[in-house]
Write a protein that holds these residues in place. Structure first.
Motif, PDB file in Angstrom:
ATOM      1  N   PRO A   1       0.798  -1.228   0.000  1.00 27.16           N
ATOM      2  CA  PRO A   1       0.000   0.000   0.000  1.00 27.16           C
ATOM      3  C   PRO A   1       0.828   1.274   0.000  1.00 27.16           C
ATOM      4  N   ASN A   2       2.153   1.166   0.184  1.00 30.84           N
ATOM      5  CA  ASN A   2       3.002   2.354   0.109  1.00 30.84           C
ATOM      6  C   ASN A   2       3.551   2.595  -1.296  1.00 30.84           C
TER       7      ASN A   2
ATOM      8  N   ARG B   1       2.602   3.927  -4.813  1.00 35.96           N
ATOM      9  CA  ARG B   1       1.488   4.759  -5.272  1.00 35.96           C
ATOM     10  C   ARG B   1       1.733   5.330  -6.666  1.00 35.96           C
TER      11      ARG B   1
ATOM     12  N   HIS C   1       1.504   4.160   5.078  1.00 40.14           N
ATOM     13  CA  HIS C   1       0.112   3.722   5.046  1.00 40.14           C
ATOM     14  C   HIS C   1      -0.373   3.226   6.410  1.00 40.14           C
ATOM     15  N   HIS C   2       0.393   2.360   7.040  1.00 39.93           N
ATOM     16  CA  HIS C   2      -0.045   1.738   8.292  1.00 39.93           C
ATOM     17  C   HIS C   2       0.013   2.732   9.456  1.00 39.93           C
TER      18      HIS C   2
ATOM     19  N   ASN D   1      -2.898   5.220   9.038  1.00 40.26           N
ATOM     20  CA  ASN D   1      -4.203   4.608   9.264  1.00 40.26           C
ATOM     21  C   ASN D   1      -4.452   4.318  10.743  1.00 40.26           C
TER      22      ASN D   1
ATOM     23  N   LEU E   1      -6.629   6.098   4.821  1.00 40.13           N
ATOM     24  CA  LEU E   1      -5.933   6.310   3.559  1.00 40.13           C
ATOM     25  C   LEU E   1      -6.385   5.234   2.577  1.00 40.13           C
TER      26      LEU E   1
ATOM     27  N   HIS F   1      -5.533   3.054  -0.962  1.00 40.20           N
ATOM     28  CA  HIS F   1      -4.286   2.524  -1.509  1.00 40.20           C
ATOM     29  C   HIS F   1      -4.526   2.033  -2.920  1.00 40.20           C
TER      30      HIS F   1
END
Length: 336
Positions: free
Chosen positions: A73-74, A76, A305-306, A309, A325, A327
């Motif tokens: 998820p990081n 982008r 991301h983590h 969130n 967020l 992703h």
């Protein structure tokens, strides 16, 4: 050490994201929103963090290449949203509407169109004329059948200002005399939309309302409001929301949104940005508009991301509005 922590963290994230992806990859007859990209114009990872690493190295950029992008998820791409609209009340057919085709468009097609079995595009909507929104227009030709003039042009909806800019930058994409073009190009059918909340337009059977926003104090970009059963507002590039747009998407104005998708380019630890809202400003806007749910997009490599969130989970409990967020690759089934 950092390397051991990174390895362990990557393994945990891989398991979490695989579970999410398996949940998302349910090819049914429901309408869904698919986030093709959730990054800034430069995308993530940042070139500089890989070619000229700091000491210690950038955590997000290092992590973004430690896993395959579709499991991370990081990682982008440029901000873009695909609406997989199943018009059950008419013909039951799926219509594929994309908002923005930026510099990452080819990668997004290879990654997410194949993953979710998206067979084509039916329409394009553009928010503005910057590179991260329009530089993928040339790649549309690869989605169109080889047939020259017999190929149906793909509808594109955009403002007059964006049209003039594209005409200047890519005259061959606007050329009406297709027979005179001696190489294969994207065949596009341009429709001008007004920068006005009172001027809705219809795309592939779905109604959209333009949401003019400031993208810097001398520049207007467009967001869009769409959906009847669920009201969704998509605002990807914004520094300030004018009163008329705020009224159209606020609980105290025209009615509560079911989902707000909102730009947040700069993190909490850095100050205001001239053309984008920062993380604290995004939360203030969400609080003021009071949607039922919000997803943030357009993030730089400053957002893990983590980590963010977790911050947003606490904020959501405190404020009573679910915010996270988004992703790349997130698929969200929704009734429109």
């Amino acid at each position: 050490t950092y390397s051991r922590w990174l390895s362990k963290s990557a393994l945990v994230q891989k398991k979490i994201v695989i579970l999410k992806m398996e949940t998302n990859q349910c090819h049914d007859d429901r309408t869904a929103l698919i986030f093709l990209g959730t990054g800034c114009s430069g995308a993530v990872p940042d070139f500089r963090c890989l070619l000229q690493p700091s000491d210690p190295p950038c955590h997000v950029c290092s992590q973004s290449i430690s896993l395959l992008p579709h499991l991370n998820p990081n990682y982008r791409c440029n901000t873009s949203l695909l609406i997989d609209y199943c018009n059950k009340e008419e013909d039951g057919r799926h219509y594929y509407i994309i908002i923005d085709v930026g510099k990452s468009f080819r990668e997004q097609v290879l990654r997410w169109f194949t993953f979710y079995k998206i067979p084509r595009l039916d329409s394009i909507i553009l928010t503005h004329e910057h590179a991260d929104a329009v530089h993928g227009l040339d790649e549309i030709r690869s989605l169109q059948p080889r047939g020259g003039c017999s190929t149906d042009p793909l509808p594109v909806f955009l403002s007059q200002f964006t049209m003039e800019s594209i005409s200047s930058k890519f005259p061959y994409l606007v050329e009406k005399k297709v027979k005179e073009v001696h190489r294969r190009v994207s065949l596009l059918d341009w429709t001008i939309i007004e920068e006005n909340c009172d001027k809705p337009f219809t795309v592939s059977g779905l109604s959209f309302t333009p949401l003019p926003v400031m993208h810097g104090e001398d520049y207007i970009a467009l967001g869009f409001l769409f959906g009847n059963k669920s009201k969704v507002a998509y605002i990807s590039d914004v520094s300030r929301i004018p009163p008329s747009t705020e009224y159209a998407i606020s609980k105290t104005g025209a009615g509560q949104l079911d989902l707000l998708i909102l730009d947040t380019n700069i993190p909490r630890k850095r100050g205001p940005h001239p053309t984008h809202i920062c993380f604290p400003e995004a939360l203030e806007i969400i609080k003021k508009l009071s949607p039922k749910r919000a997803l943030l997009t357009g993030m730089t490599h400053d957002f893990d991301h983590h980590e963010y969130n977790e911050i947003l989970a606490e904020w959501s409990l405190r404020e009573g509005i679910h915010v996270q967020l988004a992703h790349d690759g997130l698929r969200l089934p929704i009734e429109l």
